[in-house]
Design an enzyme around this catalytic site. Structure first.
Site, PDB file in Angstrom:
ATOM      1  N   GLY A  55      -5.661   7.108   1.291  1.00  0.00           N
ATOM      2  CA  GLY A  55      -4.890   6.517   2.512  1.00  0.00           C
ATOM      3  C   GLY A  55      -3.445   7.569   2.536  1.00  0.00           C
ATOM      4  O   GLY A  55      -3.559   8.840   2.201  1.00  0.00           O
ATOM      5  N   ALA A  71      -0.677   7.641   1.243  1.00  0.00           N
ATOM      6  CA  ALA A  71      -0.116   8.124   0.028  1.00  0.00           C
ATOM      7  C   ALA A  71      -1.232   9.451  -0.452  1.00  0.00           C
ATOM      8  O   ALA A  71      -0.559  10.444  -0.992  1.00  0.00           O
ATOM      9  CB  ALA A  71       0.113   7.142  -0.871  1.00  0.00           C
ATOM     10  N   ARG A 116      10.412 -10.167   7.125  1.00  0.00           N
ATOM     11  CA  ARG A 116       9.180 -10.910   7.296  1.00  0.00           C
ATOM     12  C   ARG A 116       9.311 -12.327   6.373  1.00  0.00           C
ATOM     13  O   ARG A 116       8.748 -13.268   6.645  1.00  0.00           O
ATOM     14  CB  ARG A 116       8.202 -10.201   6.647  1.00  0.00           C
ATOM     15  CG  ARG A 116       7.808  -9.097   7.664  1.00  0.00           C
ATOM     16  CD  ARG A 116       6.858  -7.888   7.229  1.00  0.00           C
ATOM     17  NE  ARG A 116       6.694  -7.064   8.148  1.00  0.00           N
ATOM     18  CZ  ARG A 116       6.099  -5.904   7.988  1.00  0.00           C
ATOM     19  NH1 ARG A 116       5.458  -5.685   6.875  1.00  0.00           N
ATOM     20  NH2 ARG A 116       6.023  -5.119   8.881  1.00  0.00           N
TER      21      ARG A 116
HETATM   22  C1  LIG Z   1      -2.887  -4.610   9.718  1.00  0.00           C
HETATM   23  C2  LIG Z   1      -1.998  -3.954   8.878  1.00  0.00           C
HETATM   24  C3  LIG Z   1      -0.900  -3.158   9.571  1.00  0.00           C
HETATM   25  C4  LIG Z   1       0.244  -2.352   9.032  1.00  0.00           C
HETATM   26  N1  LIG Z   1       1.188  -1.857   9.773  1.00  0.00           N
HETATM   27  C5  LIG Z   1       1.930  -1.181   9.129  1.00  0.00           C
HETATM   28  C6  LIG Z   1       3.115  -0.402   9.919  1.00  0.00           C
HETATM   29  O1  LIG Z   1       3.254  -0.497  11.192  1.00  0.00           O
HETATM   30  N2  LIG Z   1       3.801   0.385   9.297  1.00  0.00           N
HETATM   31  C7  LIG Z   1       3.938   0.094   7.838  1.00  0.00           C
HETATM   32  O2  LIG Z   1       4.845   1.012   7.346  1.00  0.00           O
HETATM   33  N3  LIG Z   1       3.007  -0.181   7.114  1.00  0.00           N
HETATM   34  C8  LIG Z   1       2.084  -1.255   7.625  1.00  0.00           C
HETATM   35  N4  LIG Z   1       1.146  -1.664   6.938  1.00  0.00           N
HETATM   36  C9  LIG Z   1       0.906  -1.411   5.376  1.00  0.00           C
HETATM   37  C10 LIG Z   1       0.258   0.053   5.132  1.00  0.00           C
HETATM   38  O3  LIG Z   1      -0.569   0.275   6.237  1.00  0.00           O
HETATM   39  C11 LIG Z   1      -0.175   0.098   3.846  1.00  0.00           C
HETATM   40  O4  LIG Z   1       0.885  -0.129   2.846  1.00  0.00           O
HETATM   41  C12 LIG Z   1      -0.326   1.679   3.383  1.00  0.00           C
HETATM   42  O5  LIG Z   1      -1.068   2.305   4.541  1.00  0.00           O
HETATM   43  C13 LIG Z   1      -0.897   1.646   2.008  1.00  0.00           C
HETATM   44  O6  LIG Z   1      -1.382   3.280   2.124  1.00  0.00           O
HETATM   45  P1  LIG Z   1      -1.776   3.722   0.682  1.00  0.00           P
HETATM   46  O7  LIG Z   1      -2.146   5.101   0.952  1.00  0.00           O
HETATM   47  O8  LIG Z   1      -0.903   3.252  -0.336  1.00  0.00           O
HETATM   48  O9  LIG Z   1      -3.003   2.827   0.478  1.00  0.00           O
HETATM   49  P2  LIG Z   1      -4.247   2.797   1.251  1.00  0.00           P
HETATM   50  O10 LIG Z   1      -4.525   3.148   2.635  1.00  0.00           O
HETATM   51  O11 LIG Z   1      -4.999   1.320   1.087  1.00  0.00           O
HETATM   52  O12 LIG Z   1      -5.554   3.694   0.574  1.00  0.00           O
HETATM   53  C14 LIG Z   1      -6.281   3.344  -0.647  1.00  0.00           C
HETATM   54  C15 LIG Z   1      -7.079   4.631  -0.938  1.00  0.00           C
HETATM   55  O13 LIG Z   1      -7.637   4.428  -2.253  1.00  0.00           O
HETATM   56  C16 LIG Z   1      -8.981   4.447  -2.237  1.00  0.00           C
HETATM   57  N5  LIG Z   1      -9.465   3.757  -3.379  1.00  0.00           N
HETATM   58  C17 LIG Z   1      -8.979   2.430  -3.795  1.00  0.00           C
HETATM   59  N6  LIG Z   1      -9.614   2.103  -4.747  1.00  0.00           N
HETATM   60  C18 LIG Z   1     -10.472   3.180  -5.452  1.00  0.00           C
HETATM   61  C19 LIG Z   1     -11.134   3.089  -6.272  1.00  0.00           C
HETATM   62  N7  LIG Z   1     -11.051   2.355  -7.512  1.00  0.00           N
HETATM   63  N8  LIG Z   1     -11.755   4.486  -6.497  1.00  0.00           N
HETATM   64  C20 LIG Z   1     -11.648   5.518  -5.524  1.00  0.00           C
HETATM   65  N9  LIG Z   1     -10.819   5.158  -4.313  1.00  0.00           N
HETATM   66  C21 LIG Z   1     -10.177   4.178  -4.289  1.00  0.00           C
HETATM   67  C22 LIG Z   1      -9.331   4.160  -0.763  1.00  0.00           C
HETATM   68  O14 LIG Z   1     -10.578   4.650  -0.638  1.00  0.00           O
HETATM   69  C23 LIG Z   1      -8.281   4.403  -0.061  1.00  0.00           C
HETATM   70  O15 LIG Z   1      -8.525   5.774   0.155  1.00  0.00           O
HETATM   71  C24 LIG Z   1       0.075  -2.367   7.622  1.00  0.00           C
HETATM   72  C25 LIG Z   1      -0.825  -2.968   6.958  1.00  0.00           C
HETATM   73  C26 LIG Z   1      -1.802  -3.749   7.562  1.00  0.00           C
HETATM   74  C27 LIG Z   1      -2.652  -4.418   6.571  1.00  0.00           C
END
Ligand SMILES: Cc1cc2nc3c(=O)[nH]c(=O)nc-3n(C[C@H](O)[C@H](O)[C@H](O)COP(=O)(O)OP(=O)(O)OC[C@H]3O[C@@H](n4cnc5c(N)ncnc54)[C@H](O)[C@@H]3O)c2cc1C
Length: 663
Positions: free
Chosen positions: A48, A50, A343
């Site tokens: 994702g 991050a 929110r």
């Molecule tokens: C509908 C929606 C709209 C949003 N809009 C906004 C916005 O406009 N602005 C904002 O700031 N935030 C927004 N958010 C929040 C934001 O999108 C998320 O908090 C953020 O994208 C999370 O990013 P991340 O990289 O931490 O995790 P994620 O994007 O959830 O990525 C997780 C990654 O981990 C991998 N993974 C998970 N478990 C495993 C495992 N066991 N083994 C291997 N890989 C695994 C997945 O494949 C993925 O690649 C929104 C959220 C939603 C639901």
């Protein structure tokens, strides 16, 4: 019952005024000898925003990165769902924004439950993120003159949100993906798509690798590294219905918790006010209507109960109710912030109106989000430019187009409004990390939504992307070097070590156990029931009694899961049901943790609302004397309650006070 202890956990926050901590940190850290970087392997789980940004940055800095994700492409991570935007303190609008103001708004928005030094750092690096993404070619919206455009999000009185239509997450992820791909091409990042991390391997007290399942062949594989970073997202799907992507799960985080990583503030769950209401019990997903819509949409319910009743019966339509009979309750209750309150505040206000009988759809669980005033003032084209894809998405799902002219009363044109209701959206709680984003297991780091770090008890809109990219591009690549500096002399860890063999054996046994239950219930049917329990007893309004009932019900349901689950197929090859069963096993652990934490926190703050602790006006009532800490939960074993460890919070730059969005 869970026991408690107060600990000053070493969060490695440097000395000095808050504004200098990060600068001091960078100046004093022990960077890995550049020559040794090539010998160091780092596992990054997650692609994702991050994970992809961290993997790309670490690769670019010379480390060997092994990057895992469950999807078939990094570009399909849940982050693409992010709609509204990303915050930064650029002050392009010249409306008085600054690093300090973003810092202050974030701490206040989190109801004074975040770690102050971390949030200052986040605000400081926010501006770098925008520069980085523009350099990657992210097509942020621009003003007519070419400057980057901004809009407003909740909890702020300045306009600091950068956006790309309603697809900001997707565009940012494409940017991160292009950087990642460059490192793949350069041989510094190796991608493992359709792999799921099932366990973290600990050797001599340090995280030294993972056990991952190849989701296509079903085979378990071992990977070793000098450090492991998880960037695996939040646990919102524990509630079954949420705005999260269906694949979101907390398996990696929970497995790290079982191996000794603390889980912090799990009760801080965000319920987003503007989602399409639940419309039946066959649904498996809820859809967010971005908070950005609150820039131009006004939230209301009828003033008269009889109008609400007619709306619920379907004998009256929203656009038939004239201006004087509408209650714009957020503007009424919070004149200073109006529709742009945070929110948690907006969600509770909607629930309060609906609980009193003013809900506007057939279930009585919805309020209107109305664009009539903005369309009349700015025109439909302006609205389409800002929110075109969101209007289309709403129409696709509900068959109502929010820009359709529906009525004219006394010369005022009324357009069809959206109907919205709060839904589970984001989790502020997560794996505990110190200032360096390291968990309580040495060598294991957590970034993005899966850690607890910066948002306290409530995240402000557009701050998740900011945090994920801050962690990935600008914080972790520095902080991890402090750990790796000592590791450069270590030889590569062999995956033949007994610790790897034991971990793999345990995962394999777990898969067999789930397949061999051979009961009668599908994973989804049990998950849905868990979701009902969570929403009912651990949801928007919590009580001590309800939480105890919820924990009891979860335990009973878990027994059902352990004895009456049916998982078809076998361990070999693709088995989506088996993968979902693993996820559900971990949602149970997480669900109970959320309830324990909520029960132990006898106060209301941010997204955690205990009905016993509210002001006469129904606002959250904090108890700083007793609960000014991060609640860290330590695993004690499968049949034992977890133990609470408290990290006291220390504020030096911001005065802790009651949140006020009224004036
Ligand atoms: C509908 C929606 C709209 C949003 N809009 C906004 C916005 O406009 N602005 C904002 O700031 N935030 C927004 N958010 C929040 C934001 O999108 C998320 O908090 C953020 O994208 C999370 O990013 P991340 O990289 O931490 O995790 P994620 O994007 O959830 O990525 C997780 C990654 O981990 C991998 N993974 C998970 N478990 C495993 C495992 N066991 N083994 C291997 N890989 C695994 C997945 O494949 C993925 O690649 C929104 C959220 C939603 C639901």
């Amino acid at each position: 019952m869970a026991t408690e202890q107060v600990k000053k956990i070493n969060s490695k926050i440097p000395e000095g005024p808050v504004a200098e901590k990060w600068t001091n940190y960078k100046a004093h850290q022990r960077l890995v000898n550049p020559k040794n970087k090539l010998k160091l392997d780092v596992i990054v789980v997650g692609t994702g925003l991050a994970g992809a940004s961290a993997a790309a940055s670490l690769g670019e800095m010379g480390f060997n990165v092994l990057n895992f994700c469950i999807q078939d492409s990094p570009r399909r991570a849940h982050s693409i769902a992010a709609q509204g935007g990303i915050n930064a303190a650029k002050n392009y609008q010249n409306d008085g924004d600054s690093v300090y103001r973003l810092f202050y708004d974030t701490v206040k928005g989190g109801d004074y439950r975040a770690r102050e030094a971390n949030v200052y750092r986040l605000a400081e690096v926010s501006n770098n993120i925008i520069d980085q993404c523009v350099a990657q070619g992210v097509p942020f919206a621009r003003e007519y003159g070419g400057m980057l455009a901004n809009r407003s999000f909740g909890g702020a009185q300045v306009s600091r949100t950068f956006y790309a239509k309603g697809q900001t997450g997707q565009q940012l992820l494409l940017g991160a993906y292009s950087s990642l791909s460059a490192q793949v091409q350069a041989g510094k990042v190796k991608l493992f798509t359709r792999y799921e991390m099932e366990d973290v391997v600990i050797v001599d007290g340090r995280a030294r690798g993972i056990i991952a399942k190849n989701l296509v062949t079903g085979k378990l594989e071992r990977f070793s590294a000098n450090a492991v970073v998880i960037a695996t997202g939040g646990y919102g799907n524990a509630y079954f219905l949420s705005t999260n992507a269906m694949g979101c799960n907390c398996t990696a985080a929970v497995q790290c918790y079982r191996k000794g990583a603390y889980m912090a503030n799990p009760s801080y769950v965000q319920i987003h006010p503007t989602c399409i209401p639940v419309h039946g019990d066959k649904q498996s997903k809820l859809t967010l209507m971005s908070e950005s819509l609150r820039n131009d949409g006004r939230i209301w319910v009828p003033k008269k109960l009889e109008d609400a009743k007619k709306l619920q019966e379907g004998t009256l339509q929203g656009w038939e109710i004239p201006e004087e009979d509408r209650d714009y309750y957020l503007e009424r209750r919070y004149p200073a912030f109006g529709n742009l309150v945070p929110r948690d505040v907006a969600s509770r206000a909607a629930k309060e109106r609906c609980d009193k009988g003013f809900g506007v759809n057939n279930t009585g669980l919805a309020v209107f989000l109305d664009f009539s005033e903005s369309i009349n003032r700015l025109g439909l084209d302006a609205m389409k430019q800002r929110y075109g894809n969101l209007f289309d998405m709403y129409e696709e799902i509900t068959d109502v187009y929010p820009g359709d002219l529906a009525n004219e009363i006394n010369g005022v044109k009324y357009y069809k409004p959206m109907m919205i209701y709060p839904a589970i959206h984001y989790t502020m709680g997560g794996v505990w990390v110190d200032y360096e984003l390291q968990t309580s297991i040495p060598g294991l780091f957590a970034i993005g939504e899966c850690n607890f770090s910066d948002h306290g008890a409530n995240r402000l809109g557009a701050s998740a992307l900011m945090q994920g990219l801050a962690d990935g591009y600008f914080v972790l690549p520095y902080t991890i070097q402090n750990y790796l500096a000592d590791q450069a002399i270590w030889p590569r860890i062999s995956t033949d070590l007994p610790e790897f063999a034991e971990a793999e054996k345990a995962v394999d046994a777990e898969l067999s156990r789930l397949l061999n239950i051979k009961g009668k219930r599908s994973v989804d049917s049990i998950h849905k029931e868990l979701g009902h329990i969570m929403w009912e007893y651990v949801g928007m309004g919590r009580t001590a009694e309800g939480l105890k009932t919820g924990i009891q019900k979860m335990k009973e349901l878990q027994k059902e899961f352990d004895t009456n689950l049916f998982v078809p197929g076998s361990k070999e090859g693709l088995n989506v049901e088996l993968d979902k069963a693993i996820h559900l096993r971990d949602f149970f652990t997480m669900g109970e943790l959320v309830a324990h934490d909520a029960l132990s926190r006898n106060e209301s703050c941010g997204g955690h609302f205990r009905e016993e602790y509210q002001t006469e006006e129904g606002e959250a009532k904090r108890d700083d004397a007793n609960y000014f800490y991060v609640g860290c939960w330590e695993y004690q074993g499968a049949d034992k309650d977890p133990e609470l460890i408290k990290e006291p919070l220390e504020y030096e730059a911001i005065k802790v006070q009651t949140r006020n969005y009224k004036n």
